[in-house]
Design an enzyme around this catalytic site. Sequence first.
Site, short mmCIF file in Angstrom:
data_model
loop_
_atom_site.label_atom_id
_atom_site.label_comp_id
_atom_site.label_asym_id
_atom_site.label_seq_id
_atom_site.Cartn_x
_atom_site.Cartn_y
_atom_site.Cartn_z
CD GLU B 54 5.71 11.24 3.32
OE1 GLU B 54 4.58 10.68 3.33
OE2 GLU B 54 6.10 11.96 2.38
CG PHE B 116 2.91 24.41 -2.69
CD1 PHE B 116 1.60 23.91 -2.74
CD2 PHE B 116 3.95 23.58 -3.08
CE1 PHE B 116 1.36 22.61 -3.17
CE2 PHE B 116 3.71 22.29 -3.51
CZ PHE B 116 2.41 21.81 -3.56
CD GLN B 117 4.16 20.06 -0.88
OE1 GLN B 117 5.37 20.10 -1.00
NE2 GLN B 117 3.44 19.01 -1.28
CG MET B 479 -8.45 -5.79 20.95
SD MET B 479 -8.54 -7.21 22.07
CE MET B 479 -6.81 -7.58 22.29
C1 LIG Z 1 -4.69 3.25 13.82
C2 LIG Z 1 -5.64 2.53 14.70
N1 LIG Z 1 -6.97 2.60 14.47
C3 LIG Z 1 -7.83 1.92 15.26
C4 LIG Z 1 -7.38 1.18 16.30
C5 LIG Z 1 -8.38 0.44 17.21
N2 LIG Z 1 -8.18 -1.00 17.15
C6 LIG Z 1 -7.44 -1.67 18.05
S1 LIG Z 1 -7.33 -3.30 17.73
C7 LIG Z 1 -8.30 -3.14 16.36
C8 LIG Z 1 -8.65 -4.34 15.52
C9 LIG Z 1 -7.49 -4.88 14.81
O1 LIG Z 1 -7.94 -5.81 13.89
P1 LIG Z 1 -6.94 -6.72 13.11
O2 LIG Z 1 -5.83 -5.91 12.56
O3 LIG Z 1 -7.68 -7.55 12.14
O4 LIG Z 1 -6.30 -7.62 14.25
P2 LIG Z 1 -7.00 -8.68 15.24
O5 LIG Z 1 -7.46 -7.94 16.45
O6 LIG Z 1 -8.14 -9.30 14.50
O7 LIG Z 1 -5.91 -9.63 15.55
C10 LIG Z 1 -8.69 -1.82 16.18
C11 LIG Z 1 -9.58 -1.35 15.10
C12 LIG Z 1 -5.99 1.16 16.53
N3 LIG Z 1 -5.43 0.50 17.54
N4 LIG Z 1 -5.14 1.82 15.70
#
Ligand SMILES: Cc1ncc(C[n+]2csc(CCOP(=O)(O)OP(=O)(O)O)c2C)c(N)n1
Lengths: 174, 571
Positions: B54, B116-117, B479
């Site tokens: 979803e 349920f649900q 990041m």
């Molecule tokens: C649902 C969610 N969980 C955690 C984060 C924290 N977060 C922000 S950027 C990032 C890393 C993303 O890594 P990747 O998808 O490999 O992209 P890159 O930064 O390497 O381009 C994380 C874990 C987030 N923004 N969203």
Amino acid sequence: MEQTFNISVFTENSIGILNRITIIFTRRHLNIESITASECEVPGVFRYTIVVNTSEEKVIKVVNQIEKQVDVLKAFYHSDSEVVYQEMALYKLPTNLNNGGEMEQILRMHHARILSLSPEFTTIEKTGRPEEINSLFEALHPFGVLEYAKSGRVAISKPMKTLEDYLTEMSFEV
Amino acid sequence: MNKMNITGAESVIRSLLAEDVSTIFGYPGGAIMPIYDALYDFREQVNHILVRHEQGAIHAAQGFARSSGKTGVVFATSGPGATNLITGLADALIDSTPVVCITGQVASHLLGTDAFQETDVIGISMPVTKWNIQVTKSEDIPAAIARAFYIASTGRPGPVLVDITKDAQFGKFDFQYEKCSSIRSYLPKPELNVDLLHKAASLINNAKKPYLLIGQGILLSEAQNELMTFVEKSGLPVASTLLGLGAFPAKHPNYVGYLGMHGNYAPNVLTNECDVLIAIGMRFDDRVTGDVSRYAKQAKLIHIDIDKAELNKIIPAEIAIHSDAKEALTALNKLVQSKNHDEWLNEFRKLELEEYEEVITDAIHPKEGELKMSEVVNLISEITDGEAIVVTDVGQHQMITSRYFKYQKPKTNITSGGLGTMGFALPAAIGAKLGAPEKEVIAIIGDGGFQMTIQELGTILQCGAAVKIVILNNNFLGMVRQWQQLFFDRRYSFTDIKNPNFLKIAEGYGVSGEKVTTREDLKIGLNNLLSNKNSYLLEVIVEREENVFPMVPTGASVSEILLTEKHGTNI
Ligand SMILES: Cc1ncc(C[n+]2csc(CCOP(=O)(O)OP(=O)(O)O)c2C)c(N)n1
């Protein structure tokens, strides 16, 4: 600077609107000191009076967020000096006829009245400012207060513009 | 449009048809079965896209809304179906995306019994919806849906949720549909304050260094033409927020770049030099402002926004105009004088050159070493002439894309801005493609985020949306790793991510693709990606520890933006 603000919120009678309003306070870590609700002078429109201690800057933002809710017609905030307000308290005491008229004196002095009387207990009612309600509580304390309940604040603003004026400005029939 | 004695479930579908809905993203389940049963008879009229989760449905609906300008529609069942929507609702609320979610609910006599649900969907979704309602009577369905569409799409748009109990879906009544055109407690179109507008115009006309910031409000009110007139007449420099990208063509001479934490150098630095700052349809997110106590203090701010609660919320405005962007711009265009601000624009150009020499050249034309995200994005931008719809996920690749893709057209930039939801891009790209089938839709995703909603490859398999997927694979949660490097002593705590064979997974879902690791293969790979008629996956192995710069470190002022790592990061 923090001070007491009275927020008046006028809403449609819709389920969940109170929840939507309180979420706005919770999210900003603002404690609601008191809250009351009832239908107002316009049929079908509800009035909430919410009392908070905060800064004017914060209260403005909160009022804006409240007004943003779809089912909110209008929200205002006023400082204590801009409203006429009252609270009400009930005190339950053991009935004791042998107090030498002391009780009568207290009730007269505090402009309180007896609501109910039974062999076991007496209920006293007092409306007024929080300080007045509190001072009666102190005075009654020696007699043994069995139960004490206080309402939230109800407030009416001093500025003469009515809700109806606002509603008319918002161009719908009242 | 009227029909006697139909079920509540059928009335849902007929109401959607009355709202011109052509596409629904959804997933069935017990409490919404009557609606799905009714939908079966309307398969020719409505395109229902079966997602794989979803969350995928609501992100797809968001992508659809952002590329088409219409309201996205989602179906989900009660309990877990509905709770899976929460992330998307929060995302759509903070990014002002019009979405109508219809959820099934247990029968009304079971409400509050832990049936349920059964979950309190209204309670859970309240903080993340613009409006929500539970319907327990069949005859209340059409009016609820009419309100839902009206509220979602007007004013500052946002997500709404209509929760319909199973008995209301089964019950029969005489259907009649009337679109909602007003709600007395809700005023989506504020009246323009002409006085304030005159004051604003005079401030602009007398300014020496006026500077315009634009946000998504321009796109939502479709004010790009009025914006163009305004800019060309008043001659001022324009910068954009993340969500505003595309509202003004990046190649226009008055465009000075992208704002915020990883934005361009000039637009950040010169925020603290302008004398009049005009902000339209944006909300001064902390990623845009940096330290607010040192943000544009010298400037007089004119803030125009349709959401009154945004005015004076973060940055106090000299003139706060509560208005639709298009209306305000139309009126302003009659009041502003023709000017040019070449000298002032030159200040931007000077800093831009500095950024170009210190950062950009190397980023887009590296001479050696591994592939960089920035050169991939730059090449995609060049090949598509900045005209494709680009959907990004969240992380380094997102910031890099915002920096290096030269968005030329409105509604081509689709990303999760305010919430920063990893996993957004793949489903949003599917929705975007369905919302604008004639457009090339490219999803640029990190290796981490791709795995958050990777199951939506199944949706592509089934509906055939020709989404072009580019994974910028650095084998890191990039990041977060960058922040660990800069602010946590290179302690790479759980950001080293072991990845599966993406191509094999894609192949399993019927999506072909290839992996490139070298500069020579990149062009060929991109050509294959773009020339393919169907969905295609291009995995690009990029430098593992590339950092996104410039950067406004947390707590710093926008004018303290660090051009490169060399400029120090121990803040
Ligand atoms: C649902 C969610 N969980 C955690 C984060 C924290 N977060 C922000 S950027 C990032 C890393 C993303 O890594 P990747 O998808 O490999 O992209 P890159 O930064 O390497 O381009 C994380 C874990 C987030 N923004 N969203």
